[in-house]
Design an enzyme around this catalytic site. Structure first.
Site, PDB file in Angstrom:
ATOM      1  N   TYR A  23       0.847  -1.215   0.091  1.00  0.00           N
ATOM      2  CA  TYR A  23       0.125  -0.068   0.104  1.00  0.00           C
ATOM      3  C   TYR A  23       0.879   1.366   0.037  1.00  0.00           C
ATOM      4  O   TYR A  23       0.369   2.403  -0.504  1.00  0.00           O
ATOM      5  CB  TYR A  23      -0.888   0.086   1.390  1.00  0.00           C
ATOM      6  CG  TYR A  23      -2.228  -0.674   1.069  1.00  0.00           C
ATOM      7  CD1 TYR A  23      -2.287  -2.157   1.059  1.00  0.00           C
ATOM      8  CD2 TYR A  23      -3.426  -0.113   1.014  1.00  0.00           C
ATOM      9  CE1 TYR A  23      -3.281  -2.755   0.987  1.00  0.00           C
ATOM     10  CE2 TYR A  23      -4.599  -0.741   0.987  1.00  0.00           C
ATOM     11  CZ  TYR A  23      -4.762  -2.373   0.794  1.00  0.00           C
ATOM     12  OH  TYR A  23      -5.570  -3.002   0.649  1.00  0.00           O
ATOM     13  N   LYS A  66       3.819 -15.294   3.059  1.00  0.00           N
ATOM     14  CA  LYS A  66       4.201 -16.159   1.630  1.00  0.00           C
ATOM     15  C   LYS A  66       5.623 -16.439   1.877  1.00  0.00           C
ATOM     16  O   LYS A  66       6.133 -16.112   1.043  1.00  0.00           O
ATOM     17  CB  LYS A  66       3.615 -15.524   0.740  1.00  0.00           C
ATOM     18  CG  LYS A  66       3.499 -16.180  -0.747  1.00  0.00           C
ATOM     19  CD  LYS A  66       2.581 -17.246  -0.746  1.00  0.00           C
ATOM     20  CE  LYS A  66       2.658 -18.180  -1.973  1.00  0.00           C
ATOM     21  NZ  LYS A  66       1.720 -19.213  -1.968  1.00  0.00           N
ATOM     22  N   ASP A  91      -2.142 -18.584   1.303  1.00  0.00           N
ATOM     23  CA  ASP A  91      -3.029 -19.316   0.371  1.00  0.00           C
ATOM     24  C   ASP A  91      -3.927 -20.293   1.389  1.00  0.00           C
ATOM     25  O   ASP A  91      -4.947 -20.515   1.189  1.00  0.00           O
ATOM     26  CB  ASP A  91      -2.587 -19.768  -0.834  1.00  0.00           C
ATOM     27  CG  ASP A  91      -1.288 -20.565  -0.708  1.00  0.00           C
ATOM     28  OD1 ASP A  91      -0.597 -20.265   0.487  1.00  0.00           O
ATOM     29  OD2 ASP A  91      -0.740 -21.115  -1.384  1.00  0.00           O
ATOM     30  N   ASP A 118      -5.913  -7.487   4.339  1.00  0.00           N
ATOM     31  CA  ASP A 118      -6.952  -6.634   3.669  1.00  0.00           C
ATOM     32  C   ASP A 118      -7.886  -7.882   3.045  1.00  0.00           C
ATOM     33  O   ASP A 118      -9.187  -7.840   3.274  1.00  0.00           O
ATOM     34  CB  ASP A 118      -6.504  -5.812   2.601  1.00  0.00           C
ATOM     35  CG  ASP A 118      -7.611  -5.295   1.693  1.00  0.00           C
ATOM     36  OD1 ASP A 118      -8.548  -4.681   2.331  1.00  0.00           O
ATOM     37  OD2 ASP A 118      -7.451  -5.229   0.367  1.00  0.00           O
ATOM     38  N   ASP A 161     -11.917  -9.412   4.839  1.00  0.00           N
ATOM     39  CA  ASP A 161     -13.031  -9.663   3.931  1.00  0.00           C
ATOM     40  C   ASP A 161     -13.723 -11.051   4.206  1.00  0.00           C
ATOM     41  O   ASP A 161     -14.597 -11.070   4.363  1.00  0.00           O
ATOM     42  CB  ASP A 161     -13.041  -9.155   2.439  1.00  0.00           C
ATOM     43  CG  ASP A 161     -13.196  -7.703   2.513  1.00  0.00           C
ATOM     44  OD1 ASP A 161     -13.114  -6.928   3.269  1.00  0.00           O
ATOM     45  OD2 ASP A 161     -13.744  -7.330   1.185  1.00  0.00           O
TER      46      ASP A 161
HETATM   47  C1  IPM Z   1     -10.121  -1.547   4.067  1.00  0.00           C
HETATM   48  C2  IPM Z   1     -10.490  -0.967   2.671  1.00  0.00           C
HETATM   49  C3  IPM Z   1      -9.329  -0.146   2.086  1.00  0.00           C
HETATM   50  C4  IPM Z   1      -8.015  -0.987   2.008  1.00  0.00           C
HETATM   51  C5  IPM Z   1      -9.456   0.587   0.747  1.00  0.00           C
HETATM   52  C6  IPM Z   1     -10.949   1.442   0.780  1.00  0.00           C
HETATM   53  C7  IPM Z   1      -8.398   1.194   0.578  1.00  0.00           C
HETATM   54  O1  IPM Z   1     -10.686  -2.097   1.456  1.00  0.00           O
HETATM   55  O2  IPM Z   1     -10.220  -0.946   5.084  1.00  0.00           O
HETATM   56  O3  IPM Z   1     -10.113  -2.841   3.955  1.00  0.00           O
HETATM   57  O4  IPM Z   1      -7.645  -1.803   1.058  1.00  0.00           O
HETATM   58  O5  IPM Z   1      -7.661  -0.707   3.284  1.00  0.00           O
HETATM   59 MG    MG Z   2     -10.484  -4.121   2.379  1.00  0.00          MG
END
Ligand code: IPM
Ligand code: MG
Length: 360
Positions: A146, A195, A227, A251, A255
């Site tokens: 990032y 990884k 993975d 990240d 999710d």
């Molecule tokens: C998160 C989001 C952010 C990230 C985006 C919106 C830049 O996906 O907070 O997980 O990738 O960190």
């Molecule tokens: Mg995210």
């Protein structure tokens, strides 16, 4: 004296859910005898519309002058919003990355927890869910891909793009320390995800995590390749306590972890630096498709506000009361649309906030 809280409502459903979180915080303040003073700040699309940029230096200074930041969500629909016609560094998300870096919020805590009451929403089979699961993703937030150098160029008529993944040992050490400290307060297990079979940055990650582990003999450390971790999260999520990982892996895995709880509208997060300061926001996005309809689930933001009380203001009792109020409301069968199931009572954003505030 009043605690100074910076509030960033943001875009999409952000303003609606933040209003409910403030309502619940005010109920907690009244009950437990403390005061909160909110300063509203602009970030993301809301800031672009007013200032032309997603985050101004003045906003950063105001955030720094507060004890904590409570945030809704930022960003719009990338296909239709004019914000996404801007250069990448002027888009809403750039504001979020900038504030993380400017405030040095290197430790991102994302709890993924299966609520007993919401088991029906979990997409996993009953035998996989078992007794349920409760994990904490500790994501490094100010390094890696990032924030490494990036460039898009044309070489001999061929387009080329580079992103760099850089970590130094100090960046790894400080997030590892946080990971072990948090594991100590939980079930005493850290699974470090990398990884290391391919990446140098992961081999350094693993080596430094091993070093830090020596100071925490009471915490059980394991390593897992990313993975495999993605697979284990849906095969047996209960095996995880703290998952410690770098920015990009965190990240993606967070999710996934939120999805297996079946209710991303329930998940809070905290982004911390080395002091008590933190930025608190729901793990979900700005959901522009349901903005201003009064149907968004405010619980993730309300639970983020509870984390704020606990981690930045040391108001544990009030934090516990908010979490208990959320459970109580779920037990009583109230649901927003995203977590609705048969036999429950469907409520909107404001009503959900009212119900929780009344039970704090
Ligand atoms: C998160 C989001 C952010 C990230 C985006 C919106 C830049 O996906 O907070 O997980 O990738 O960190
Ligand atoms: Mg995210």
């Amino acid at each position: 004296m009043a605690h100074k809280i910076a509030v960033i409502p943001g875009d999409g459903i952000g303003p609606e859910i933040v209003a409910e979180a403030c309502k619940v915080l005010d109920a907690a303040a009244a009950k437990f005898g403390f005061e909160l003073e909110y300063t509203k700040l602009l970030m993301g699309g809301a800031s672009i519309d007013v200032n032309g940029v997603p985050l101004t230096d003045e906003t950063i200074a105001q955030a720094k002058a507060s004890e904590a930041v409570l945030m809704g969500s930022i960003g719009g629909d990338a296909n239709t919003s004019s914000w996404y016609k801007l250069e990448p560094q002027l888009r809403p998300e750039a504001g979020l990355l900038k504030i993380r870096k400017a405030l040095n919020l290197f430790a991102n805590l994302r709890p993924a927890y299966l609520y007993e009451e919401l088991k029906a929403a979990c997409p996993l089979r009953d035998e996989i869910i078992g007794e349920g699961f409760d994990m904490m993703i500790m994501r490094e937030l100010t390094g890696g891909l990032y924030f490494g150098a990036r460039e898009t160029s044309i070489e001999n008529g061929i387009r080329k793009a580079v992103d760099t993944l850089v970590y130094n040992e100090e960046e790894i050490r400080r997030i590892a320390v946080k990971g072990f400290e948090i594991a100590r307060k939980r079930r005493g297990k850290v699974c470090s995800v990398d990884k290391a079979n391919v990446l140098d940055s992961s081999r350094l990650w693993r080596a430094v995590v091993e070093e830090v582990a020596k100071d925490y003999p009471d915490v059980e450390l394991s390593h897992m390749l990313v993975d495999n971790c993605a697979m284990q999260l849906v095969r047996d999520p209960a095996q995880f306590d703290v998952i410690l990982t770098e920015n990009m892996f965190g990240d993606i895995l967070s999710d996934e972890a939120s999805m297996v709880t079946g209710s991303i509208g329930m998940l809070s997060s905290a982004s911390l630096n080395e002091t008590k300061f933190g930025l608190y926001e729901p793990s979900h996005g700005s959901a522009p498709d349901i903005a201003e309809k009064g149907i968004a689930n405010p619980i993730a933001t309300i639970l983020s506000a509870a984390m704020m009380l606990r981690y930045s203001l040391d108001l544990d009792e009030a934090a516990n009361a908010i979490e208990a109020a959320v459970r109580q409301v779920l037990k009583e069968g109230y649901r927003t649309g995203d977590i609705m199931s048969e036999g429950c009572t469907r409520v909107g954003t404001v009503q959900m906030g009212d119900l929780i505030a009344a039970r704090v």
